[in-house]
Design a protein around this motif. Structure first.
Motif, PDB file in Angstrom:
ATOM      1  N   GLY A  29       0.838  -1.187   0.000  1.00  0.00           N
ATOM      2  CA  GLY A  29       0.000   0.000   0.000  1.00  0.00           C
ATOM      3  C   GLY A  29       0.874   1.237   0.000  1.00  0.00           C
ATOM      4  N   LYS A  30       0.216   2.372  -0.128  1.00  0.00           N
ATOM      5  CA  LYS A  30       0.958   3.626  -0.247  1.00  0.00           C
ATOM      6  C   LYS A  30       1.527   4.110   1.073  1.00  0.00           C
ATOM      7  N   ARG A  31       0.994   3.574   2.201  1.00  0.00           N
ATOM      8  CA  ARG A  31       1.389   4.069   3.527  1.00  0.00           C
ATOM      9  C   ARG A  31       1.094   5.550   3.635  1.00  0.00           C
ATOM     10  N   LEU A  32      -0.039   5.946   3.054  1.00  0.00           N
ATOM     11  CA  LEU A  32      -0.384   7.366   3.019  1.00  0.00           C
ATOM     12  C   LEU A  32      -0.516   7.968   4.408  1.00  0.00           C
ATOM     13  N   ARG A  33      -1.291   7.294   5.267  1.00  0.00           N
ATOM     14  CA  ARG A  33      -1.597   7.897   6.562  1.00  0.00           C
ATOM     15  C   ARG A  33      -0.348   8.077   7.429  1.00  0.00           C
ATOM     16  N   PRO A  34       0.496   7.048   7.572  1.00  0.00           N
ATOM     17  CA  PRO A  34       1.724   7.303   8.342  1.00  0.00           C
ATOM     18  C   PRO A  34       2.622   8.356   7.696  1.00  0.00           C
ATOM     19  N   THR A  35       2.633   8.412   6.353  1.00  0.00           N
ATOM     20  CA  THR A  35       3.428   9.444   5.680  1.00  0.00           C
ATOM     21  C   THR A  35       2.900  10.833   6.033  1.00  0.00           C
ATOM     22  N   LEU A  36       1.578  10.951   6.154  1.00  0.00           N
ATOM     23  CA  LEU A  36       0.984  12.237   6.542  1.00  0.00           C
ATOM     24  C   LEU A  36       1.364  12.609   7.974  1.00  0.00           C
ATOM     25  N   VAL A  37       1.423  11.617   8.859  1.00  0.00           N
ATOM     26  CA  VAL A  37       1.859  11.898  10.241  1.00  0.00           C
ATOM     27  C   VAL A  37       3.260  12.504  10.213  1.00  0.00           C
ATOM     28  N   LEU A  38       4.162  11.856   9.473  1.00  0.00           N
ATOM     29  CA  LEU A  38       5.553  12.322   9.410  1.00  0.00           C
ATOM     30  C   LEU A  38       5.627  13.707   8.756  1.00  0.00           C
ATOM     31  N   ALA A  39       4.853  13.901   7.680  1.00  0.00           N
ATOM     32  CA  ALA A  39       4.909  15.176   6.941  1.00  0.00           C
ATOM     33  C   ALA A  39       4.371  16.325   7.785  1.00  0.00           C
ATOM     34  N   ALA A  40       3.334  16.060   8.574  1.00  0.00           N
ATOM     35  CA  ALA A  40       2.769  17.131   9.407  1.00  0.00           C
ATOM     36  C   ALA A  40       3.717  17.465  10.561  1.00  0.00           C
ATOM     37  N   PHE A  67       7.405  19.194   1.163  1.00  0.00           N
ATOM     38  CA  PHE A  67       7.087  17.779   0.939  1.00  0.00           C
ATOM     39  C   PHE A  67       5.575  17.546   0.960  1.00  0.00           C
ATOM     40  N   LEU A  68       4.914  18.139   1.953  1.00  0.00           N
ATOM     41  CA  LEU A  68       3.470  17.924   2.097  1.00  0.00           C
ATOM     42  C   LEU A  68       2.718  18.459   0.867  1.00  0.00           C
ATOM     43  N   LEU A  69       3.164  19.599   0.363  1.00  0.00           N
ATOM     44  CA  LEU A  69       2.519  20.182  -0.815  1.00  0.00           C
ATOM     45  C   LEU A  69       2.652  19.247  -2.018  1.00  0.00           C
ATOM     46  N   GLN A  70       3.839  18.715  -2.215  1.00  0.00           N
ATOM     47  CA  GLN A  70       4.062  17.771  -3.318  1.00  0.00           C
ATOM     48  C   GLN A  70       3.245  16.491  -3.114  1.00  0.00           C
ATOM     49  N   LEU A  71       3.110  16.105  -1.856  1.00  0.00           N
ATOM     50  CA  LEU A  71       2.351  14.889  -1.558  1.00  0.00           C
ATOM     51  C   LEU A  71       0.875  15.076  -1.950  1.00  0.00           C
ATOM     52  N   ILE A  72       0.333  16.241  -1.612  1.00  0.00           N
ATOM     53  CA  ILE A  72      -1.068  16.530  -1.973  1.00  0.00           C
ATOM     54  C   ILE A  72      -1.221  16.541  -3.500  1.00  0.00           C
ATOM     55  N   GLU A  73      -0.274  17.186  -4.154  1.00  0.00           N
ATOM     56  CA  GLU A  73      -0.254  17.249  -5.624  1.00  0.00           C
ATOM     57  C   GLU A  73      -0.206  15.841  -6.226  1.00  0.00           C
ATOM     58  N   TRP A  74       0.681  15.035  -5.681  1.00  0.00           N
ATOM     59  CA  TRP A  74       0.867  13.669  -6.180  1.00  0.00           C
ATOM     60  C   TRP A  74      -0.405  12.839  -5.977  1.00  0.00           C
ATOM     61  N   LEU A  75      -1.019  12.992  -4.797  1.00  0.00           N
ATOM     62  CA  LEU A  75      -2.259  12.253  -4.528  1.00  0.00           C
ATOM     63  C   LEU A  75      -3.359  12.681  -5.500  1.00  0.00           C
TER      64      LEU A  75
END
Lengths: 300, 300
Positions: free
Chosen positions: A49-60, A287-295
């Motif tokens: 999986g993408k591990r989206l949620r834990p990545t968001l924890v780290l990014a925030a 990083f978070l901005l790019q992550l939102i863009e990528w999603l």
């Protein structure tokens, strides 16, 4: 600080690898008695999986980073997400046989094991928060409050209940659909961002936390809209799950209700809102901005 | 302080009523969306029962009482116990249709609802600990650590997994049977006593906590032995569940393994050990001692 797309993808891969190492460490070993239960827990969490949620924890957390280690909280969120998938896949629920290209837990093992695996991952999430942050009990309790509320009967679990009840509804209510998405998908995305933000240097700044949650709501809605679009258009092998399972006779989605083009428009609009909110947060949001863009542009 | 049997029974009734009021307050109202989920949560928790575990939390707190309110912790433990019954009763697990004289959750509602009810009660337990004790975060985290460990994959959930796997084993291992009982029954009884003790004035006294856990182990073993004896001998209407479900072709119990008389002897011996340990704890143990005595002589 802005980062290039190449830097972003490198960082995503590195983070995912760090998250998967941390999950590996946090889960009981496969030979812990009873081995069947612990093997099945690992099977369910390690399917990828993408591990989206834990990545968001780290990014925030990274927006205004502190010396605190955000990884245990990231792992706890992924345990909640994984448990919810294991239970949602059960025959009595969505009856899915494939998840992330792998047989679902009740197919690889059996239903009883899958029920217990979900229970165990849910319990482990709260054990991790209590154990890993017990030296900072105020933080530990704050994290546990955010996660238990997002995962509870008014949010994640209630969203799944209403999602099941709304199946095959010939005349779905668009407000209910939005509410299901908000609870079933956005709640845990919001909680992930809030938990990361709470661990950062501005964790006590209520306005900052409210802005973070606000960004999470837009991101969660964008994420669900894109999921609905992909479910309607993508091939099974791209998704790693049965595509079009949400189609006619199945669940009500943004696509079945509003049509494909409108669902795409909603996805794009919510993604822009999330990016705008992210810029307002300040801090190290590259990083978070790019992550939102990528999603927003993902195809799986 | 010793108390008479009449005083004990009055206290038991009063405590049970207080616990049921607290559960009623802690559970979302039945009309909270989604109503089906919240009605079913209340159905499952309010079906009655002895409320043994929350009573043990209160009784252990009373040994060396503090001004802290032990009730939210008692409610959290009962949420865990109730969730485990709802999931254990599922068709894929023990497939029970009757519990405490009432249709089980998946019979009264459906399987999907019962799975979600269990998940919601499990999550609520940790939400209650985090919300109710957030002004005393060190205590809140300590309670959450004890409960998550006892309810986790190495204890409660692992015990249920092994219990399912041991079914119909023609040659059951007595050590495994003892280990299943220790995890599936004793772990939560021990945790209840420990949580109550942690909230009392001697909550920081490690030796006292160890003694409390020790008493819990004997009590848990006694409780399981008596359960096995009752399941082998009592009528369904006394138990409020199908009696002799654990008989031939079913689960391995102390009775099927050792025979009825030996199971009774074990029950009596463990009860005596628990009473002895209780006396050693000191403090205001009159109620707890009578409770152990009463559990040792119960016929339902």
């Amino acid at each position: 600080m802005t980062i290039t797309p190449t830097q972003f993808h490198d960082l995503m891969l590195r983070r995912r690898s760090e998250i998967e190492n941390a999950l590996d460490q946090a889960l009981p070993t496969a030979d812990t008695p009873p081995p069947q239960l612990h093997e099945a827990m690992r099977h369910s969490v390690q399917a990828g999986g993408k591990r989206l949620r834990p990545t968001l924890v780290l990014a925030a957390h990274e927006l205004f980073p502190s010396p605190r280690n955000p990884m245990p909280a990231a792992v706890a969120v992924e345990c909640i997400h994984s448990y919810s998938l294991v239970h949602d896949d059960l025959p009595a629920m969505d009856d899915s046989t494939l998840r992330r290209g792998q047989p679902t837990c009740h197919v690889a093992y059996d239903e009883a094991t899958a029920i217990l695996v979900g229970d165990a991952l849910l319990t482990l999430a709260f054990q991790i928060l209590a154990d890993s942050y017990h030296d900072e009990p105020t933080l530990s309790v704050a994290l546990s409050r955010v996660l238990s509320k997002a995962a509870g009967s008014a949010q994640l679990i209630g969203g799944q209940m209403d999602d099941l009840l709304a199946e095959n509804d010939p005349d779905p209510d668009p407000d209910l659909l939005a509410s299901i998405h908000s609870r079933k998908t956005a709640a845990l995305i919001i909680a992930s961002l809030e938990m990361g933000a709470l661990m950062g240097e501005r964790g006590n700044d209520e306005e900052f936390i409210a802005l973070t949650r606000n960004m999470g709501l837009s991101l969660g809605q964008a994420f669900q809209a894109i999921d609905d679009v992909l479910d309607a258009t993508a091939l099974s092998d791209q998704l790693g799950k049965s595509a079009d399972q949400d189609g006619p006779g199945g669940k009500c989605t943004l696509v079945t209700y509003h049509g494909l083009e409108e669902a795409k428009r909603i996805a794009a609009q919510r993604t822009e809102e999330a990016k705008e909110a992210c810029r307002k947060l300040g801090g190290d949001h590259g990083f978070l901005l790019q992550l939102i863009e990528w999603l927003g542009s993902r195809d799986h």
